[in-house]
Write an enzyme that holds these catalytic residues in place. Structure first.
Site, PDB file in Angstrom:
ATOM      1  N   TYR A 131       1.041  -1.281   0.256  1.00 59.83           N
ATOM      2  CA  TYR A 131       0.049  -0.102   0.275  1.00 59.83           C
ATOM      3  C   TYR A 131       0.806   1.255   0.268  1.00 59.83           C
ATOM      4  O   TYR A 131       0.604   2.505  -0.265  1.00 59.83           O
ATOM      5  CB  TYR A 131      -0.549  -0.137   1.366  1.00 59.83           C
ATOM      6  CG  TYR A 131      -2.209  -0.865   0.845  1.00 59.83           C
ATOM      7  CD1 TYR A 131      -2.416  -1.899   0.119  1.00 59.83           C
ATOM      8  CD2 TYR A 131      -2.774  -1.478   2.901  1.00 59.83           C
ATOM      9  CE1 TYR A 131      -2.555  -2.770  -0.332  1.00 59.83           C
ATOM     10  CE2 TYR A 131      -4.036  -2.272   2.533  1.00 59.83           C
ATOM     11  CZ  TYR A 131      -3.137  -2.894   1.477  1.00 59.83           C
ATOM     12  OH  TYR A 131      -4.464  -4.161   1.499  1.00 59.83           O
ATOM     13  N   HIS A 190       0.314 -12.066   1.376  1.00 60.86           N
ATOM     14  CA  HIS A 190      -0.293 -10.605   0.661  1.00 60.86           C
ATOM     15  C   HIS A 190      -1.118 -11.304  -0.445  1.00 60.86           C
ATOM     16  O   HIS A 190      -2.090 -11.490  -0.781  1.00 60.86           O
ATOM     17  CB  HIS A 190       0.288  -9.613   0.052  1.00 60.86           C
ATOM     18  CG  HIS A 190      -0.715  -7.848   0.381  1.00 60.86           C
ATOM     19  ND1 HIS A 190      -0.479  -7.122  -0.242  1.00 60.86           N
ATOM     20  CD2 HIS A 190      -2.109  -8.284  -0.338  1.00 60.86           C
ATOM     21  CE1 HIS A 190      -2.019  -6.857  -0.115  1.00 60.86           C
ATOM     22  NE2 HIS A 190      -2.268  -7.428  -0.263  1.00 60.86           N
TER      23      HIS A 190
END
Length: 366
Positions: A131, A190
């Protein structure tokens, strides 16, 4: 009248033994508390709810002392955030059912957004190396004054090059440094790509060392999750997957429950796809409860035992999303929402060769 001085080490206050009147008298006698409650709350429960939205700027110990002062019988879990509900993961770690996500919030806006979320009462924060805003999350945590033990912080490992085990540890240390923390509450893999087993072995080691209190995965479909469980020592505590009214994952949730894996939603609002915020069914259910469509969706997730991490950059929306613990959907309403399920992703397919090629080949900063 009892005079109460609140200090970070003062955990033995007893004015609640005098009943609500004694508690409120103690509040009225303390100058700093009086300054924060000058609007003259009507009663003890109103005080609890109001203080839950006014925590920014308080010393963390004072907040804990004040929670004890106001209630006296607050469960240790509930002291962290009034009205919040928690789940217990398969290793005994307790995790809030509702948190704040920062996916797609620009780094320059993240610190403010997280600070406002913490002020609204959120204690679960969800970020990721991918992010690009871990440092901003860390600054918000540092400036909040909230005790570390009151927070539940998650970040995620991106796909690592070989040697995956060494690089996973380096990636973890980088994320930890950016966040300014000495441990994580939850570390997630992830994507189910790359040397998954090499990455997972290092994550297991981080868990054993106490650096990651819980470990888990994200975007793992049933075949990948079961294979990981069978061939490793530690079963993931969490699997964060796309879950929303149009892709409900009920059967998969049942399978995860059988194996002790907690489901967590990403994309709970489907990013507004299928005109979710104007869906007639969800709007009608919201009308019956005096709630918005977003609140209905969050309540639906929480009532199913799905951890939700809604994102917003607007303080009023954060507060609205947090206000979902004072109503309950009926069995009929849950059955109606079940009819919205399409059984398919609204975003991308982790089995699609082109998507796998892009995700597995992507490296941060490239």
């Amino acid at each position: 009248m009892t005079t109460v001085v609140l200090r970070s080490t003062d955990l033995t206050l007893r004015p609640w033994e005098q009943g609500d009147a004694g508690v409120l008298a103690a509040l009225a006698d303390d100058e700093e508390v009086r300054r924060w409650t000058s609007h003259r709350v009507a009663g003890l429960q109103d005080a609890v709810r109001w203080i839950a939205t006014q925590e920014a700027g308080w010393e963390s110990g004072k907040r804990l002392s004040f929670a004890i002062l106001m209630t006296g019988r607050v469960d240790p879990v509930q002291r962290r955030t009034p009205l919040m509900q928690h789940v217990t993961l398969n290793n005994g770690v307790e995790m809030p059912l509702l948190g704040f996500g920062v996916y797609q919030i620009p780094a320059e806006d993240t610190e403010r957004a997280v600070s406002e979320a913490l002020a609204a009462g959120y204690r679960l924060l969800d970020t990721a190396a991918a992010y690009g805003n871990e440092e901003a999350v860390g600054r918000a945590i540092e400036s909040s004054g909230i005790a570390r033990e009151e927070l539940f912080v998650t970040t995620k490992l991106w796909v690592q090059d070989a040697p995956a085990q060494d690089n996973t540890r380096r990636a973890f240390e980088t994320s930890l440094g950016k966040l300014g923390l000495d441990h994580l509450d939850l570390y997630l893999m992830h994507q189910p790509f790359g040397d998954v087993y090499g990455q997972w072995r290092t994550m297991e080691a981080l868990n054993r060392e106490g650096l990651a209190k819980a470990i888990g995965v994200a975007n793992f479909y049933p075949d990948r999750l079961i294979d990981l469980i069978i061939n490793n020592e530690i079963t993931p505590q969490v699997n964060q997957i796309e879950t929303h009214p149009f892709f409900q994952r009920a059967d998969y949730q049942d399978l995860m429950r059988e194996h002790g894996v907690q489901i967590q939603s990403w994309g709970g609002f489907a990013e507004g796809k299928n005109d979710l915020f104007h869906n007639p069914l969800l709007a009608e259910i919201g009308k019956e409860h005096g709630k918005s469509v977003a609140q209905v969706v969050l309540r639906w997730l929480i009532q199913r035992g799905v951890i939700a991490i809604p994102k917003s950059v607007r303080a009023e929306r954060m507060a609205e999303n947090f206000d979902v613990f004072d109503f309950e959907l009926t069995d009929e309403q849950l059955a109606q929402i079940a009819t919205l399920d399409t059984g398919s992703s609204l975003f991308f397919d982790h089995h699609d060769p082109e998507m796998v090629t892009w995700l597995a080949g992507r490296r941060l900063g490239t």
